[in-house]
Design a protein around this motif. Structure first.
Motif, PDB file in Angstrom:
ATOM      1  N   GLU A  97       0.905  -1.210  -0.157  1.00 50.39           N
ATOM      2  CA  GLU A  97      -0.049   0.097   0.039  1.00 50.39           C
ATOM      3  C   GLU A  97       0.802   1.201  -0.039  1.00 50.39           C
ATOM      4  OE1 GLU A  97      -2.355  -0.501   3.390  1.00 50.39           O
ATOM      5  OE2 GLU A  97      -3.782  -1.899   2.642  1.00 50.39           O
ATOM      6  N   ARG A  98       2.037   1.254   0.601  1.00 49.55           N
ATOM      7  CA  ARG A  98       2.597   2.468   0.775  1.00 49.55           C
ATOM      8  C   ARG A  98       3.557   2.651  -0.676  1.00 49.55           C
ATOM      9  NH1 ARG A  98       7.785   2.065   4.938  1.00 49.55           N
ATOM     10  NH2 ARG A  98       8.555   0.971   3.128  1.00 49.55           N
ATOM     11  N   HIS A 205       0.445  -6.180 -13.637  1.00 50.54           N
ATOM     12  CA  HIS A 205      -0.372  -6.066 -14.943  1.00 50.54           C
ATOM     13  C   HIS A 205      -0.066  -7.253 -15.785  1.00 50.54           C
ATOM     14  CE1 HIS A 205      -1.546  -1.814 -13.655  1.00 50.54           C
ATOM     15  NE2 HIS A 205      -0.420  -1.763 -14.051  1.00 50.54           N
ATOM     16  N   HIS A 206       0.899  -8.210 -15.224  1.00 49.84           N
ATOM     17  CA  HIS A 206       1.036  -9.397 -16.276  1.00 49.84           C
ATOM     18  C   HIS A 206       1.210 -10.653 -15.328  1.00 49.84           C
ATOM     19  CE1 HIS A 206       1.601  -7.080 -20.017  1.00 49.84           C
ATOM     20  NE2 HIS A 206       2.105  -6.001 -19.384  1.00 49.84           N
ATOM     21  N   ALA A 239       7.920 -12.097  -5.451  1.00 50.67           N
ATOM     22  CA  ALA A 239       6.755 -13.223  -5.309  1.00 50.67           C
ATOM     23  C   ALA A 239       5.697 -12.541  -4.207  1.00 50.67           C
ATOM     24  CB  ALA A 239       7.275 -14.449  -4.587  1.00 50.67           C
ATOM     25  N   GLU A 240       6.256 -11.991  -3.036  1.00 49.95           N
ATOM     26  CA  GLU A 240       5.104 -11.382  -2.230  1.00 49.95           C
ATOM     27  C   GLU A 240       4.551 -10.267  -2.777  1.00 49.95           C
ATOM     28  OE1 GLU A 240       3.809 -12.426   0.717  1.00 49.95           O
ATOM     29  OE2 GLU A 240       5.268 -14.259   0.682  1.00 49.95           O
ATOM     30  N   TYR A 241       5.241  -9.473  -3.374  1.00 53.51           N
ATOM     31  CA  TYR A 241       4.483  -8.478  -4.310  1.00 53.51           C
ATOM     32  C   TYR A 241       3.510  -8.693  -5.086  1.00 53.51           C
ATOM     33  CZ  TYR A 241       4.109  -3.900  -6.555  1.00 53.51           C
ATOM     34  OH  TYR A 241       3.481  -2.818  -7.279  1.00 53.51           O
ATOM     35  N   GLN A 244       0.419 -10.035  -3.146  1.00 52.87           N
ATOM     36  CA  GLN A 244      -0.487  -8.726  -2.829  1.00 52.87           C
ATOM     37  C   GLN A 244      -1.287  -7.985  -3.841  1.00 52.87           C
ATOM     38  OE1 GLN A 244      -0.944  -8.005   0.475  1.00 52.87           O
ATOM     39  NE2 GLN A 244       0.403  -9.616   1.221  1.00 52.87           N
ATOM     40  N   ALA A 245      -0.669  -7.923  -4.965  1.00 48.73           N
ATOM     41  CA  ALA A 245      -1.334  -7.436  -6.087  1.00 48.73           C
ATOM     42  C   ALA A 245      -2.274  -8.412  -6.721  1.00 48.73           C
ATOM     43  CB  ALA A 245      -0.303  -7.126  -7.257  1.00 48.73           C
TER      44      ALA A 245
END
Length: 248
Positions: A97-98, A205-206, A239-241, A244-245
């Protein structure tokens, strides 16, 4: 009684009858001894079975306590893992979120900078050399960004600074000064940050692309290097990003 009778027969000279009675007495004693021995054996066997049963109960109780202890340890471990993952997930969510908030602020600043540049270029007020240099530096950095994001330049891990300088029609000092004045980083650092930023947008986005494919497309030939730099830049792994996405 039989012993007394045997003694009487012996004194009377009736030895055969006395010996016969002696044999009976011996046989009777053997029979009694056998009964006593068998009874003792039965007693010992019963005692052994009782002690064996008690030992089995104690052993089963110990097994139960041991199994219960293992189960408690596993429950505590699972609870610890769950709690740790919950903390990590919350931390990653806040980091994500940040990062998105920083993206929003960066877009607003970019729009404001474009508006200010348009206003300044439309006015016929005289500009000092410092102001002209600042505008020129911003334009040079904008051209650098456009060049890096065009074609396959971003994925070209072999591209060096001399090629970029030649393509932009500038020189090393001007490019270095412009990038440092606008971004606070060296040209190589700025290029690396731009690659990481584009990789992050591709993670958003992918979802059909693997993380390794995104790393290669952004000029990172070694995925482990990409992982390390991404975590260093954003405080979260690729991977964590992406995880979350995907929750959005």
């Amino acid at each position: 009684m039989r012993k007394i009778k045997m003694e009487i027969l012996a004194r009377a000279g009736r030895n055969d009858e006395a010996f016969s009675l002696l044999d009976e007495i011996i046989a009777a004693n053997d029979s009694i001894n056998n009964v006593e021995v068998n009874a003792r054996f039965d007693e010992l066997r019963t005692q052994y079975e009782v002690e064996k049963h008690i030992a089995e109960k104690e052993r089963n109780f110990h097994y139960f306590l041991f199994t219960l202890g293992i189960c408690l340890v596993l429950v505590l471990l699972l609870a610890g893992v769950f709690y740790y993952n919950r903390i990590i997930s919350t931390k990653n969510r806040k980091l994500y979120e940040r990062i998105k908030e920083q993206d929003r602020l960066a877009e607003e600043l970019s729009r404001m900078a474009q508006a200010c540049e348009s206003t300044a270029s439309s006015e016929v007020l005289p500009q000092t050399s410092d102001t002209a240099a600042t505008v020129g530096q911003h334009r040079l950095v904008a051209r650098l960004r456009e060049y890096l994001l065009s074609g396959d330049n971003l994925s070209n891990a072999e591209m060096n600074r001399d090629e970029i300088i030649s393509a932009l029609g500038t020189n090393k000092n001007l490019l270095t000064d412009a990038v440092r004045a606008v971004t606070g980083n060296s040209p190589m650092e700025y290029m690396r940050m731009l690659k990481l930023d584009e990789a992050r947008k591709m993670l958003d986005h992918h979802p059909e692309l693997t993380i390794e494919a995104i790393a290669f497309s952004c000029g990172f030939n070694i995925p482990s290097t990409f992982y390390r730099l991404f975590r260093k830049q954003y405080g979260i792994s690729p991977a964590e990003y992406r995880k979350q996405a995907n929750k959005l």
